[in-house]
Write a protein that holds these residues in place. Structure first.
Motif, mmCIF file in Angstrom:
data_model
loop_
_atom_site.group_PDB
_atom_site.id
_atom_site.type_symbol
_atom_site.label_atom_id
_atom_site.label_comp_id
_atom_site.label_asym_id
_atom_site.label_seq_id
_atom_site.Cartn_x
_atom_site.Cartn_y
_atom_site.Cartn_z
ATOM 1 N N ARG A 47 -3.780 1.359 -48.988
ATOM 2 C CA ARG A 47 -3.135 2.241 -48.020
ATOM 3 C C ARG A 47 -2.194 1.423 -47.150
ATOM 4 O O ARG A 47 -2.415 0.232 -46.928
ATOM 5 C CB ARG A 47 -4.221 2.860 -47.123
ATOM 6 N N LYS A 49 0.408 1.973 -43.473
ATOM 7 C CA LYS A 49 0.937 2.842 -42.409
ATOM 8 C C LYS A 49 1.745 1.975 -41.461
ATOM 9 O O LYS A 49 1.200 1.012 -40.877
ATOM 10 C CB LYS A 49 -0.236 3.522 -41.670
ATOM 11 N N HIS A 75 5.553 1.409 -43.848
ATOM 12 C CA HIS A 75 4.781 2.171 -44.843
ATOM 13 C C HIS A 75 4.607 3.623 -44.410
ATOM 14 O O HIS A 75 4.418 3.916 -43.235
ATOM 15 C CB HIS A 75 3.386 1.549 -45.000
#
Ligand code: PMP
Length: 436
Positions: A47, A49, A75
């Motif tokens: 992931r 961010k 991101h």
């Protein structure tokens, strides 16, 4: 070579990497991702961010690789994600003309006045490979001049003395490239106009184009000396050759209009990628109308693509370019200067000789003293020390590119606390390097 010793085990990444190697070559889909140049197990990322990424073991890192420079906004930028979702819902590919392609082309042209016409492709490799074919078709000449230590993707003819992963692996080129494929590739020294002139003299009337990363970003970062790009412009013009700027990294990064805006030199053709699709597979090449009109369907030079101009990728690029406004560059400059100081200060405090080159939000760290103006200079650095620093940083939650000779990238999503965290990690990291 670096080592993972001392850090908590990355059990899930280790498991995934073992599994990956059973079905993917070296466990990866692009060589530098395998961490061979720094040693140890690559982190599997799950992931991202903004400026942060998380690995499979739940660890968080401030990312200074940013998908190798593709993510100028960071991101999972909300506008980009929303655009991708919306476009995907309307169909993932048509293989037919769409308005989004026209709109993204118009946005590119606004920022790159040297581009009259362009063509979208799927990767930087395709963009440079196709621009080279077009230059050859336009000039009816064969020779292409490139620079030692630069990287223009993995097309056969451009794998002569390349940088990036090729450099890090210590390979002169690549197996499987027939000698005939590189016999028309001339190699000169970056920032050395005399070496370019010598090639032009030796191959009078045969050079189709000079292909250059206007800011070298695959031997670490090496900026052009004042006058170098202007000199290339003049030499190509005098010799009837084209000047191709490979702005796959620098496009939209060192200025909205890339290095050609920042340094005020107008190439005949430009290659773009990375930020253009903000993480989706899209690249482009474009330039002078009379040259681009030699391309099919208008002209005899053939190049095509099933997924070229893909609607999801176009939507991502459009959303990103809309968000990339002039104030962003001032911020990137400021953050870049902060990271540059942090690198220098930490190295100096630990007594480790380094050279830091920076152009805006692109930084190159070389474990050696003195100027780094070309690949010969870059190559003489202590690459093993980079590996040690890489792991020292990773253990402290800072993700630098997992190989020397690469660019450290900042994004608009990096904020002061990210830089503070990096500064502290660098301080400790350089001390570890100093103590072996
Ligand atoms: N040109 C340059 C300057 C690059 O840095 C790269 C990749 N890092 C490429 C071309 C090739 O792009 P891609 O990996 O998308 O094929």
């Amino acid at each position: 070579m670096g080592t993972e010793c001392g850090g908590p085990p990355a059990k899930k990444s280790e498991k995934l990497f073992a599994r990956a190697q059973e079905s993917l070559v070296g466990g990866v889909n692009s060589p530098v991702r395998a961490f061979r140049q720094v040693g140890g197990t690559p982190r599997f990322l799950v992931r991202g961010k903004g400026s942060q990424v998380w690995d499979a073991d739940g660890r968080r890192y401030v990312d200074f690789c940013m998908s190798w420079g593709a993510l100028l906004l960071g991101h999972a930028d909300p506008a980009v994600v929303q655009a991708v979702r919306s476009a995907a819902g309307k169909g993932t590919s048509f293989g037919a003309a769409t308005e989004a392609e026209v709109r993204l082309a118009e946005e590119v042209k606004k920022r790159f006045p040297s581009v009259d016409l362009l063509r979208f492709v799927n990767s930087g490799t395709e963009a440079t490979m196709s621009a080279v074919r077009l230059a050859r078709g336009y000039t009816d000449r064969q020779k292409i001049l490139t620079f030692e230590g630069e990287y223009h993707g993995h097309a056969d003819s451009l794998l002569a003395k390349a940088g990036s992963g090729v450099a890090a692996a210590g390979l002169p080129g690549s197996a499987g490239v027939p000698p005939g494929a590189v016999e028309d590739t001339l190699v000169a020294t970056y920032n050395d106009l005399a070496s370019v002139e010598a090639q032009f003299r030796a191959h009078d009337g045969q050079v189709a184009a000079v292909l250059v990363e206007p800011v070298a970003g695959n031997m670490g970062v090496v900026p052009p000396d004042p006058g170098f790009l202007e000199g290339l412009r003049k030499l190509t013009q005098d010799a009837g050759a084209l000047l191709i700027f490979d702005e796959v990294i620098t496009g939209f990064r060192v200025a909205a209009g890339g290095a050609q805006e920042r340094y005020g030199v107008r190439p005949d053709l430009t290659c773009l990628g990375k930020i253009l699709g903000h993480g989706l597979p899209v690249a482009a090449y474009g330039g002078r109308r009379d040259v681009m009109e030699r391309l099919a369907p208008l002209g005899p030079v053939y190049q095509a693509g099933t997924l070229a101009g893909n609607p999801i990728a176009m939507a991502a690029g459009l959303a990103a370019l809309r968000r990339i406004r002039p104030p962003l560059y001032a911020r990137l400059e400021k953050r870049g200067a902060q990271l540059e100081s942090a690198l220098r200060d930490a190295a100096q405090a630990a007594g480790v000789p380094v050279t830091v080159n920076r152009v805006g939000s692109m930084l190159g760290l070389f474990f050696r003293s003195g100027f780094v103006r070309n690949y010969g200079d870059a190559r003489s650095m202590d690459a093993a020390a980079y590996g040690r620093l890489f792991w020292a940083l990773l253990r402290r939650g800072v993700y630098f590119p997992p190989a020397p000779f690469e660019t450290v990238f900042l994004s608009a999503a990096h904020i002061r606390p990210d830089l503070d965290k990096a500064a502290a990690a660098l301080h400790d990291g350089f001390r570890e390097v100093a103590h072996g």
